[in-house]
Design a protein around this motif. Structure first.
Motif, PDB file in Angstrom:
ATOM      1  N   HIS A 101       7.736  15.636  54.624  1.00 42.60           N
ATOM      2  CA  HIS A 101       7.995  16.314  55.902  1.00 42.60           C
ATOM      3  C   HIS A 101       6.951  17.381  56.208  1.00 42.60           C
ATOM      4  O   HIS A 101       6.526  17.533  57.360  1.00 42.60           O
ATOM      5  N   TRP A 102       6.524  18.125  55.175  1.00 38.20           N
ATOM      6  CA  TRP A 102       5.629  19.266  55.400  1.00 38.20           C
ATOM      7  C   TRP A 102       4.156  18.953  55.153  1.00 38.20           C
ATOM      8  O   TRP A 102       3.311  19.838  55.292  1.00 38.20           O
ATOM      9  N   SER A 103       3.851  17.718  54.824  1.00 38.31           N
ATOM     10  CA  SER A 103       2.452  17.333  54.647  1.00 38.31           C
ATOM     11  C   SER A 103       1.696  17.521  55.965  1.00 38.31           C
ATOM     12  O   SER A 103       2.116  17.048  57.018  1.00 38.31           O
ATOM     13  N   GLY A 104       0.589  18.241  55.912  1.00 36.97           N
ATOM     14  CA  GLY A 104      -0.191  18.517  57.112  1.00 36.97           C
ATOM     15  C   GLY A 104       0.215  19.786  57.839  1.00 36.97           C
ATOM     16  O   GLY A 104      -0.508  20.266  58.712  1.00 36.97           O
ATOM     17  N   LYS A 105       1.386  20.345  57.476  1.00 38.38           N
ATOM     18  CA  LYS A 105       1.856  21.573  58.116  1.00 38.38           C
ATOM     19  C   LYS A 105       1.745  22.773  57.186  1.00 38.38           C
ATOM     20  O   LYS A 105       1.935  23.911  57.611  1.00 38.38           O
ATOM     21  N   LEU A 106       1.481  22.493  55.908  1.00 40.65           N
ATOM     22  CA  LEU A 106       1.442  23.548  54.902  1.00 40.65           C
ATOM     23  C   LEU A 106       0.436  23.159  53.839  1.00 40.65           C
ATOM     24  O   LEU A 106       0.371  21.997  53.437  1.00 40.65           O
ATOM     25  N   LYS A 107      -0.371  24.128  53.408  1.00 45.03           N
ATOM     26  CA  LYS A 107      -1.405  23.846  52.420  1.00 45.03           C
ATOM     27  C   LYS A 107      -0.789  23.331  51.128  1.00 45.03           C
ATOM     28  O   LYS A 107       0.122  23.918  50.567  1.00 45.03           O
ATOM     29  N   SER A 176       1.473  25.750  59.660  1.00 45.44           N
ATOM     30  CA  SER A 176       0.891  25.387  60.949  1.00 45.44           C
ATOM     31  C   SER A 176       1.925  24.727  61.853  1.00 45.44           C
ATOM     32  O   SER A 176       1.614  24.287  62.953  1.00 45.44           O
ATOM     33  N   GLY A 177       3.181  24.626  61.372  1.00 50.31           N
ATOM     34  CA  GLY A 177       4.224  23.979  62.153  1.00 50.31           C
ATOM     35  C   GLY A 177       4.921  24.952  63.089  1.00 50.31           C
ATOM     36  O   GLY A 177       4.696  26.159  63.057  1.00 50.31           O
ATOM     37  N   ASN A 178       5.780  24.415  63.951  1.00 49.70           N
ATOM     38  CA  ASN A 178       6.569  25.191  64.898  1.00 49.70           C
ATOM     39  C   ASN A 178       7.948  25.430  64.289  1.00 49.70           C
ATOM     40  O   ASN A 178       8.743  24.503  64.142  1.00 49.70           O
ATOM     41  N   PHE A 179       8.248  26.684  63.945  1.00 49.86           N
ATOM     42  CA  PHE A 179       9.502  26.963  63.250  1.00 49.86           C
ATOM     43  C   PHE A 179      10.728  26.736  64.130  1.00 49.86           C
ATOM     44  O   PHE A 179      11.794  26.366  63.633  1.00 49.86           O
ATOM     45  N   VAL A 180      10.588  26.964  65.427  1.00 58.28           N
ATOM     46  CA  VAL A 180      11.713  26.708  66.338  1.00 58.28           C
ATOM     47  C   VAL A 180      12.053  25.219  66.326  1.00 58.28           C
ATOM     48  O   VAL A 180      13.223  24.820  66.269  1.00 58.28           O
TER      49      VAL A 180
END
Length: 288
Positions: A101-107, A176-180
């Motif tokens: 899920h978080w691949s590409g949104k978090l180092k 780098s994701g949108n938390f909302v």
């Protein structure tokens, strides 16, 4: 792609309003046994496509034997130490769900990513468990002989959601994701789990929110893009392993006597056994 997944989720929930309990179970099994298992059926080819420095110097046949050995080891562990193996399965699956899920949104390649991905995945499981407490307790008892107390579910949910919020605040600048939007997704998952029974809620998340994005990433990794041609190649290369997995599941179910009450425990233990090597494969792809 997330918009498509949202639409698929609500369409699936709408569809279930017309289904009986047995119809819901059949739908869940179809999803898990087709797309769910399919997304892990091309692991050997994925391993062979890794860069030289990331893969072992083994032939396709050697990889296959090693893969089968790990699956069998997982099955043996479920038989000998079921409770420990179940806890390990939930933990490694939680990390796997969070990683995808978080691949590409978090180092990646950091302790923070590993911890955050695991807590995120555990939050998904916690919501699923909380809204399906009797079914979860029954499956755990059938698998391990351990009676999960009712008092376990609420703390497990609130602790994981609390940790998720704390880690999100502490590591805000790493994302780098949108938390909302991410909070909205969690609300969607909660809605799914509160409406659908255990196996169907799990199937919706496992297939729509995990397997489909994973298939997209795998096809892109293997063939460079996602098209009708690359999808056809993926399906052809996966067919043997997918059929072998289904045959193995049916064989296990047959040898335990084919009792309906044991099908869910058998299904989840089978998914656990094939999850162990699959997580390793996907981790290597993410490293590349």
């Amino acid at each position: 792609m997330k918009a498509i997944m949202i639409v698929l989720t609500f369409f699936a929930l709408w569809l279930t309003s017309f289904l009986s309990t047995s119809g819901e179970n059949i739908l869940a099994l179809i999803l898990i046994l087709t797309i769910g298992i399919l997304h892990g059926s091309n692991d050997i080819r994925l391993l062979l496509n890794l860069k030289e420095g990331l893969r072992l110097k083994m032939s396709k046949q050697q990889y296959l034997l090693l893969y089968i050995a790990v699956v069998l080891l997982g099955a043996i562990c479920f038989y000998l130490i079921p409770l420990v193996t179940l806890i390990f399965f939930v933990g490694i699956s939680a990390y796997h769900f969070g990683e995808q899920h978080w691949s590409g949104k978090l180092k990646k390649q950091s302790i923070f990513f590993t911890g955050y991905a695991t807590v995120y995945g555990l939050s998904i499981f916690a919501m699923l468990f909380y809204f399906n407490q009797p079914e979860v307790a029954e499956v755990v008892y059938d698998l391990t002989g351990f009676q999960l107390p009712t008092a376990f579910f609420a703390p497990f949910l609130f602790v994981n959601l609390g940790l998720l919020v704390i880690l999100s605040v502490v590591g805000y600048q790493k994302f780098s994701g949108n938390f909302v939007l991410e909070a909205f997704y969690l609300l969607v998952f909660g809605l799914i789990f509160s409406i659908a029974p255990l196996i169907l809620g799990f199937a919706f998340y496992f297939v729509i929110w995990h397997s489909l994005p994973s298939l997209y990433d795998q096809i892109t990794f293997l063939y460079g893009d996602v098209s009708s041609g690359s999808l056809r190649k993926y399906l052809i290369n996966s067919l043997f392993y997918w059929l072998a997995a289904l045959f193995g599941l049916l064989l296990i179910y047959y040898f335990i006597g084919g009792e309906d009450s044991l099908f869910l425990p058998v299904l989840f233990s089978f998914l656990a056994a094939i999850t162990f090597p699959h997580v390793f494969v996907i981790e290597q792809i993410e490293r590349e």
